[in-house]
Design a protein around this motif. Structure first.
Motif, PDB file in Angstrom:
ATOM      1  N   PRO A   1      85.933  -1.097 -72.351  1.00  0.00           N
ATOM      2  CA  PRO A   1      84.764  -1.851 -72.968  1.00  0.00           C
ATOM      3  C   PRO A   1      84.230  -3.266 -73.016  1.00  0.00           C
ATOM      4  N   ARG A   2      85.535  -3.758 -73.506  1.00  0.00           N
ATOM      5  CA  ARG A   2      85.834  -5.401 -73.679  1.00  0.00           C
ATOM      6  C   ARG A   2      85.396  -6.087 -72.701  1.00  0.00           C
ATOM      7  N   LEU A   3      85.510  -5.280 -71.296  1.00  0.00           N
ATOM      8  CA  LEU A   3      85.466  -6.725 -69.908  1.00  0.00           C
ATOM      9  C   LEU A   3      84.114  -6.437 -69.878  1.00  0.00           C
ATOM     10  N   GLN A   4      83.751  -5.100 -69.895  1.00  0.00           N
ATOM     11  CA  GLN A   4      82.972  -5.378 -69.260  1.00  0.00           C
ATOM     12  C   GLN A   4      81.230  -5.545 -69.297  1.00  0.00           C
ATOM     13  N   LYS A   5      81.338  -6.313 -71.483  1.00  0.00           N
ATOM     14  CA  LYS A   5      80.286  -7.020 -71.746  1.00  0.00           C
ATOM     15  C   LYS A   5      80.912  -8.341 -71.486  1.00  0.00           C
ATOM     16  N   ARG A   6      81.936  -8.957 -70.485  1.00  0.00           N
ATOM     17  CA  ARG A   6      82.218  -9.871 -70.381  1.00  0.00           C
ATOM     18  C   ARG A   6      81.569 -10.372 -68.914  1.00  0.00           C
ATOM     19  N   MET A   7      82.850  -9.003 -68.500  1.00  0.00           N
ATOM     20  CA  MET A   7      82.058  -9.918 -66.735  1.00  0.00           C
ATOM     21  C   MET A   7      80.457  -8.140 -66.719  1.00  0.00           C
ATOM     22  N   THR A   8      80.366  -8.604 -65.659  1.00  0.00           N
ATOM     23  CA  THR A   8      79.589  -7.012 -65.178  1.00  0.00           C
ATOM     24  C   THR A   8      80.223  -6.269 -64.928  1.00  0.00           C
ATOM     25  N   THR A   9      79.859  -4.320 -64.268  1.00  0.00           N
ATOM     26  CA  THR A   9      80.124  -3.731 -64.575  1.00  0.00           C
ATOM     27  C   THR A   9      80.935  -3.832 -62.863  1.00  0.00           C
ATOM     28  N   VAL A  10      80.801  -4.142 -61.565  1.00  0.00           N
ATOM     29  CA  VAL A  10      80.214  -4.092 -60.617  1.00  0.00           C
ATOM     30  C   VAL A  10      81.917  -5.213 -60.336  1.00  0.00           C
ATOM     31  N   SER A  11      81.795  -6.627 -60.722  1.00  0.00           N
ATOM     32  CA  SER A  11      82.916  -7.509 -60.985  1.00  0.00           C
ATOM     33  C   SER A  11      84.288  -6.995 -61.593  1.00  0.00           C
ATOM     34  N   SER A  12      83.910  -5.997 -62.361  1.00  0.00           N
ATOM     35  CA  SER A  12      84.814  -5.541 -63.555  1.00  0.00           C
ATOM     36  C   SER A  12      85.668  -4.768 -61.950  1.00  0.00           C
ATOM     37  N   ILE A  13      85.149  -3.520 -61.773  1.00  0.00           N
ATOM     38  CA  ILE A  13      85.659  -3.131 -61.116  1.00  0.00           C
ATOM     39  C   ILE A  13      86.632  -2.953 -59.446  1.00  0.00           C
ATOM     40  N   SER A  14      85.314  -4.481 -58.938  1.00  0.00           N
ATOM     41  CA  SER A  14      86.099  -4.388 -58.013  1.00  0.00           C
ATOM     42  C   SER A  14      87.865  -5.563 -58.851  1.00  0.00           C
ATOM     43  N   MET A  15      87.664  -6.094 -59.768  1.00  0.00           N
ATOM     44  CA  MET A  15      88.672  -7.137 -59.611  1.00  0.00           C
ATOM     45  C   MET A  15      89.450  -5.859 -60.154  1.00  0.00           C
ATOM     46  N   MET A  16      89.645  -4.936 -60.916  1.00  0.00           N
ATOM     47  CA  MET A  16      90.776  -3.790 -60.939  1.00  0.00           C
ATOM     48  C   MET A  16      90.949  -3.494 -59.520  1.00  0.00           C
ATOM     49  N   LEU A  17      90.190  -3.058 -58.755  1.00  0.00           N
ATOM     50  CA  LEU A  17      90.885  -1.997 -57.319  1.00  0.00           C
ATOM     51  C   LEU A  17      91.791  -4.217 -56.319  1.00  0.00           C
ATOM     52  N   ALA A  18      91.081  -5.080 -56.882  1.00  0.00           N
ATOM     53  CA  ALA A  18      92.354  -5.592 -56.187  1.00  0.00           C
ATOM     54  C   ALA A  18      93.381  -6.356 -56.667  1.00  0.00           C
ATOM     55  N   PHE A  19      93.151  -6.398 -58.233  1.00  0.00           N
ATOM     56  CA  PHE A  19      94.708  -6.211 -59.005  1.00  0.00           C
ATOM     57  C   PHE A  19      95.947  -5.132 -58.107  1.00  0.00           C
ATOM     58  N   PHE A  20      94.535  -3.781 -58.180  1.00  0.00           N
ATOM     59  CA  PHE A  20      96.421  -2.450 -57.634  1.00  0.00           C
ATOM     60  C   PHE A  20      96.127  -2.923 -56.512  1.00  0.00           C
ATOM     61  N   THR A  21      95.277  -2.996 -55.299  1.00  0.00           N
ATOM     62  CA  THR A  21      95.619  -3.640 -54.347  1.00  0.00           C
ATOM     63  C   THR A  21      97.315  -4.501 -54.177  1.00  0.00           C
ATOM     64  N   ILE A  22      97.176  -5.468 -54.681  1.00  0.00           N
ATOM     65  CA  ILE A  22      97.986  -5.922 -55.118  1.00  0.00           C
ATOM     66  C   ILE A  22      99.653  -5.368 -55.547  1.00  0.00           C
ATOM     67  N   ASP A  23      99.304  -4.371 -56.404  1.00  0.00           N
ATOM     68  CA  ASP A  23     100.418  -4.075 -56.905  1.00  0.00           C
ATOM     69  C   ASP A  23     100.749  -3.215 -55.775  1.00  0.00           C
ATOM     70  N   LEU A  24     100.232  -2.671 -55.068  1.00  0.00           N
ATOM     71  CA  LEU A  24     100.855  -1.578 -54.327  1.00  0.00           C
ATOM     72  C   LEU A  24     101.307  -2.164 -53.188  1.00  0.00           C
ATOM     73  N   ILE A  25     100.759  -3.123 -52.854  1.00  0.00           N
ATOM     74  CA  ILE A  25     101.407  -4.176 -51.958  1.00  0.00           C
ATOM     75  C   ILE A  25     103.436  -4.613 -52.157  1.00  0.00           C
ATOM     76  N   ILE A  26     103.025  -4.844 -53.153  1.00  0.00           N
ATOM     77  CA  ILE A  26     104.654  -5.067 -53.611  1.00  0.00           C
ATOM     78  C   ILE A  26     105.381  -3.399 -54.116  1.00  0.00           C
ATOM     79  N   MET A  27     104.895  -2.648 -54.350  1.00  0.00           N
ATOM     80  CA  MET A  27     105.571  -1.708 -54.365  1.00  0.00           C
ATOM     81  C   MET A  27     106.576  -1.193 -52.849  1.00  0.00           C
TER      82      MET A  27
END
Length: 406
Positions: free
Chosen positions: A272-298
């Motif tokens: 909820p806090r992230l959604q207030k600071r950023m747009t919903t679409v930008s927040s989702i895209s950013m989290m998916l980007a972090f998850f992509t990097i996380d999978l690559i490191i795995m």
């Protein structure tokens, strides 16, 4: 008069705390926690099932595939059933099926039988979770956004406690977690009977065509495709990572407990806090980007034979997935001018298709190529989910605006 009433309603919702919910909501939340426990309970016992039933990784992964495939397809009929027999009876029917098929799974003598019974479990799961979300949102006195956070919190707690309990019961026997779910869901059945009031049936009955019609709305279709793609990464983590962490049932239970706890905490407090600071679409895209990097490191950790790297990445992934789950579920509820249950069914149909294909494919990719290949492929699919969000962002403008107003 209507403006005054709307203002008063908004003020009440604004004052209502996260925990200020009717008993009926808490009964559904408890049942939801147990239902989601069923997803994570089998994680710690996957290697044990493979060893004791002499099955390959791809064969064992079919436990997820049959479960998710049936859940996804059955999502299309949840609205039809609930609009005819009512929310309470639909929830009870779903719980009953979960109890029956989880116990049958525990009594199975072959991998084929378990896979088949997990499919029946998925049918019960579909009837329950699609109806539970709309019921929590409908019965909540704290507003739609907080109700969704509560639902996602139940998901996180269930997914975190599930592996922990699965590890304990699985250390006794791989059959233990199946029987455990049966007992707990029987308890949930009793709670729903006594604590959930009869909810009036909708005036208009849903049809099989309604979820497909809902997908004609570009925003809902965009979110559904995104979820289908990122679920390749999600279920690669769930169904495949246990094979490369070199842990016993207890160890796997603790790892996924940590993952689930971070998922629960971030879905409630950070999203909820992230959604207030950023747009919903930008927040989702950013989290998916972090998850992509996380999978690559795995994948890199697997290449370097570093189970610790994979373990850390699995736990950390809970942060990104917890935030993303809450944001994308909230977006789905705002995506199209259709009933919440229909929007949820249409979105979940696509989401679970990704969950059905990815576990089996992850096992096969490791057999066809290298142990790290499933993680790289999962990362690629999650990245394509980001591309989908960016390319079709114009269809999601109203969701961003709704998030700003909220």
């Amino acid at each position: 008069m209507s403006k005054s009433y709307a203002k008063t309603t908004n003020e009440i919702e604004a004052r209502a705390g996260f925990f200020s919910q009717p008993k009926a909501v808490w009964a559904i939340v408890f049942a939801s926690i147990i239902s989601f426990m069923g997803l994570g309970l089998v994680d710690p016992i996957l290697p044990a099932i493979a060893e004791q039933l002499h099955a390959s990784k791809s064969q064992v992964s079919l436990l997820f595939t049959s479960y998710n495939a049936v859940t996804g397809v059955a999502m299309l009929i949840t609205g039809v059933i609930s609009s005819r027999i009512g929310v309470k009876k639909t929830l009870l029917t779903g719980i009953s099926l979960i109890v029956i098929f989880s116990v049958l799974g525990g009594l199975s003598g072959s991998i084929g039988q378990i896979v088949g019974f997990r499919g029946g479990w998925g049918l019960g799961n579909a009837l329950f979770i699609a109806t539970a979300l709309s019921a929590i949102v409908g019965l909540s006195t704290a507003g739609t956004a907080k109700a969704i956070i509560l639902y996602e919190a139940a998901l996180g707690v269930g997914i975190s406690v599930g592996p922990l309990l699965g590890g304990e019961l699985g250390s006794i026997s791989w059959r233990g977690p199946f029987f455990g779910v049966g007992v707990l869901m029987a308890l949930a059945f009793i709670l729903i009977i006594f604590m959930l009031p009869s909810i009036p049936k909708p005036k208009v009955r849903s049809t099989l065509a309604d979820p497909f019609k809902a997908l004609k709305y570009p925003a809902l279709l965009t979110l559904g495709i995104t979820a289908l793609l990122y679920n390749f990464g999600f279920f690669t983590l769930m169904a495949y990572s246990p094979y490369v962490m070199n842990l016993d049932e207890h160890g796997l239970g603790y790892v996924f407990f940590g993952w689930g706890m971070l998922l629960a905490i971030t879905s409630v407090f950070i999203a909820p806090r992230l959604q207030k600071r950023m747009t919903t679409v930008s927040s989702i895209s950013m989290m998916l980007a972090f998850f992509t990097i996380d999978l690559i490191i795995m994948g890199i950790g697997t290449v370097n034979h570093s189970p610790k790297t994979v373990i850390i990445c699995v736990i950390v992934a809970g942060i990104f997935l917890g935030i993303n789950n809450t944001l994308i579920t909230t977006a789905v509820m705002q995506a199209a001018p259709v009933e919440r249950s229909i929007a949820s069914a249409a979105y979940s149909f696509l989401r679970f298709l990704g969950g059905a294909l990815s576990p089996w494919l992850a096992g096969k990719l490791s057999e066809w190529y290298y142990p790290e290949t499933p993680f790289y492929f999962g990362a690629l699919m999650v990245f394509l989910g980001i591309v989908t969000m960016v390319v079709r962002r114009r269809h999601l403008t109203h969701i961003d605006e709704a998030g700003v107003q909220h």
